[in-house]
Design a protein around this motif. Sequence first.
Motif, PDB file in Angstrom:
ATOM      1  N   MET A  17       0.984  -1.211  -0.094  1.00  0.00           N
ATOM      2  CA  MET A  17       0.042   0.019  -0.001  1.00  0.00           C
ATOM      3  C   MET A  17       0.973   1.039   0.136  1.00  0.00           C
ATOM      4  SD  MET A  17      -2.948   1.658   2.997  1.00  0.00           S
ATOM      5  CE  MET A  17      -3.419  -0.315   3.097  1.00  0.00           C
ATOM      6  N   ALA A  18       0.718   2.242  -0.915  1.00  0.00           N
ATOM      7  CA  ALA A  18       1.355   3.388  -0.930  1.00  0.00           C
ATOM      8  C   ALA A  18       0.813   4.295  -0.121  1.00  0.00           C
ATOM      9  CB  ALA A  18       1.097   3.885  -2.496  1.00  0.00           C
ATOM     10  N   TYR A  19       1.578   5.230   0.455  1.00  0.00           N
ATOM     11  CA  TYR A  19       1.279   6.264   1.493  1.00  0.00           C
ATOM     12  C   TYR A  19       1.431   7.463   0.814  1.00  0.00           C
ATOM     13  CZ  TYR A  19       0.498   2.813   5.045  1.00  0.00           C
ATOM     14  OH  TYR A  19      -0.177   1.817   5.927  1.00  0.00           O
ATOM     15  N   CYS A  20       0.656   8.683   1.160  1.00  0.00           N
ATOM     16  CA  CYS A  20       1.116   9.876   0.913  1.00  0.00           C
ATOM     17  C   CYS A  20       0.897  10.916   2.038  1.00  0.00           C
ATOM     18  CB  CYS A  20       0.139  10.546  -0.135  1.00  0.00           C
ATOM     19  SG  CYS A  20      -1.802  10.574   0.136  1.00  0.00           S
ATOM     20  N   THR A  21       1.088  11.962   2.176  1.00  0.00           N
ATOM     21  CA  THR A  21       1.174  12.987   3.113  1.00  0.00           C
ATOM     22  C   THR A  21      -0.045  14.012   2.703  1.00  0.00           C
ATOM     23  OG1 THR A  21       3.542  12.891   3.399  1.00  0.00           O
ATOM     24  CG2 THR A  21       2.416  14.874   4.326  1.00  0.00           C
ATOM     25  N   VAL A  22      -0.715  14.275   3.983  1.00  0.00           N
ATOM     26  CA  VAL A  22      -1.753  15.096   3.691  1.00  0.00           C
ATOM     27  C   VAL A  22      -1.454  16.397   4.702  1.00  0.00           C
ATOM     28  CG1 VAL A  22      -4.236  15.766   4.183  1.00  0.00           C
ATOM     29  CG2 VAL A  22      -3.389  13.650   3.166  1.00  0.00           C
ATOM     30  N   SER A  23      -1.438  17.795   4.385  1.00  0.00           N
ATOM     31  CA  SER A  23      -1.283  18.713   5.085  1.00  0.00           C
ATOM     32  C   SER A  23      -2.406  19.654   5.392  1.00  0.00           C
ATOM     33  CB  SER A  23      -0.292  19.523   4.435  1.00  0.00           C
ATOM     34  OG  SER A  23       0.051  20.667   5.002  1.00  0.00           O
ATOM     35  N   ALA A  24      -2.464  19.854   6.622  1.00  0.00           N
ATOM     36  CA  ALA A  24      -3.751  20.840   7.032  1.00  0.00           C
ATOM     37  C   ALA A  24      -3.490  21.961   7.959  1.00  0.00           C
ATOM     38  CB  ALA A  24      -4.769  19.802   7.673  1.00  0.00           C
ATOM     39  N   ARG A  25      -4.170  23.134   7.926  1.00  0.00           N
ATOM     40  CA  ARG A  25      -3.705  24.159   8.441  1.00  0.00           C
ATOM     41  C   ARG A  25      -4.573  24.130   9.858  1.00  0.00           C
ATOM     42  NH1 ARG A  25      -0.328  27.911   6.774  1.00  0.00           N
ATOM     43  NH2 ARG A  25      -1.415  29.592   7.930  1.00  0.00           N
ATOM     44  N   MET A  26      -4.324  24.489  11.101  1.00  0.00           N
ATOM     45  CA  MET A  26      -5.162  24.676  12.294  1.00  0.00           C
ATOM     46  C   MET A  26      -4.628  25.360  13.210  1.00  0.00           C
ATOM     47  SD  MET A  26      -5.069  21.046  14.221  1.00  0.00           S
ATOM     48  CE  MET A  26      -5.695  19.991  12.832  1.00  0.00           C
ATOM     49  N   ASP A  27      -5.452  26.098  14.044  1.00  0.00           N
ATOM     50  CA  ASP A  27      -4.945  26.849  15.242  1.00  0.00           C
ATOM     51  C   ASP A  27      -4.068  26.155  16.109  1.00  0.00           C
ATOM     52  OD1 ASP A  27      -5.581  27.760  18.207  1.00  0.00           O
ATOM     53  OD2 ASP A  27      -6.100  29.364  16.951  1.00  0.00           O
ATOM     54  N   THR A  28      -3.007  26.754  16.541  1.00  0.00           N
ATOM     55  CA  THR A  28      -2.021  26.329  17.395  1.00  0.00           C
ATOM     56  C   THR A  28      -2.588  25.677  18.714  1.00  0.00           C
ATOM     57  OG1 THR A  28      -0.443  27.893  16.657  1.00  0.00           O
ATOM     58  CG2 THR A  28       0.213  26.804  18.487  1.00  0.00           C
ATOM     59  N   GLU A  29      -3.497  26.263  19.281  1.00  0.00           N
ATOM     60  CA  GLU A  29      -4.015  25.713  20.291  1.00  0.00           C
ATOM     61  C   GLU A  29      -4.979  24.503  20.295  1.00  0.00           C
ATOM     62  OE1 GLU A  29      -6.182  28.686  22.739  1.00  0.00           O
ATOM     63  OE2 GLU A  29      -4.410  30.141  22.652  1.00  0.00           O
ATOM     64  N   VAL A  30      -5.844  24.491  18.992  1.00  0.00           N
ATOM     65  CA  VAL A  30      -6.652  23.183  18.712  1.00  0.00           C
ATOM     66  C   VAL A  30      -5.666  22.092  18.354  1.00  0.00           C
ATOM     67  CG1 VAL A  30      -7.703  22.264  16.835  1.00  0.00           C
ATOM     68  CG2 VAL A  30      -8.459  24.519  17.640  1.00  0.00           C
ATOM     69  N   LYS A  31      -4.529  22.312  17.690  1.00  0.00           N
ATOM     70  CA  LYS A  31      -3.471  21.324  17.371  1.00  0.00           C
ATOM     71  C   LYS A  31      -3.137  20.712  18.655  1.00  0.00           C
ATOM     72  CE  LYS A  31       1.395  20.323  15.560  1.00  0.00           C
ATOM     73  NZ  LYS A  31       2.302  21.002  15.310  1.00  0.00           N
ATOM     74  N   ALA A  32      -2.481  21.456  19.735  1.00  0.00           N
ATOM     75  CA  ALA A  32      -2.140  21.195  21.146  1.00  0.00           C
ATOM     76  C   ALA A  32      -3.073  20.246  21.748  1.00  0.00           C
ATOM     77  CB  ALA A  32      -1.422  22.167  21.903  1.00  0.00           C
ATOM     78  N   GLU A  33      -4.358  20.576  21.783  1.00  0.00           N
ATOM     79  CA  GLU A  33      -5.392  19.759  22.374  1.00  0.00           C
ATOM     80  C   GLU A  33      -5.669  18.632  21.413  1.00  0.00           C
ATOM     81  OE1 GLU A  33      -7.330  20.343  25.366  1.00  0.00           O
ATOM     82  OE2 GLU A  33      -5.512  21.459  25.612  1.00  0.00           O
ATOM     83  N   PHE A  34      -5.736  18.591  20.311  1.00  0.00           N
ATOM     84  CA  PHE A  34      -5.804  17.151  19.424  1.00  0.00           C
ATOM     85  C   PHE A  34      -4.556  16.365  19.867  1.00  0.00           C
ATOM     86  CE2 PHE A  34      -4.857  15.367  15.449  1.00  0.00           C
ATOM     87  CZ  PHE A  34      -5.940  14.539  15.237  1.00  0.00           C
ATOM     88  N   PHE A  35      -3.378  16.797  19.717  1.00  0.00           N
ATOM     89  CA  PHE A  35      -2.286  15.875  20.066  1.00  0.00           C
ATOM     90  C   PHE A  35      -2.701  15.319  21.604  1.00  0.00           C
ATOM     91  CE2 PHE A  35       1.133  16.133  17.136  1.00  0.00           C
ATOM     92  CZ  PHE A  35       0.469  16.809  15.961  1.00  0.00           C
TER      93      PHE A  35
END
Length: 88
Positions: free
Chosen positions: A1-19
């Motif tokens: 299975m081949a993989y690719c990269t997806v890039s998304a922009r999000m608010d820094t605080e949203v990213k921190a909470e998501f992680f």
Amino acid sequence: MAYCTVSARMDTEVKAEFFRVCEELGLSPSTAINMFAKAMIRKNGFPFVLQVEKPSQETMKAIEEAIEEKDLVGTFSTADDVMDSLNA
């Protein structure tokens, strides 16, 4: 299975909470995003309901009265005081 990269922009605080949530669940952010994508494919749409919750007319009236400071009963010290006022 081949993989690719997806890039998304999000608010820094949203990213921190998501992680943070991903870590608590024992998932990598990549795994969580892949799970979401697969759920969308399975459902052929969002895997959860998207809706705007609209307050009832009674709630909207109460909000408007509070903003206008109409029919305010006052402050309460305890939950029992609130219930006594509501049941009066």
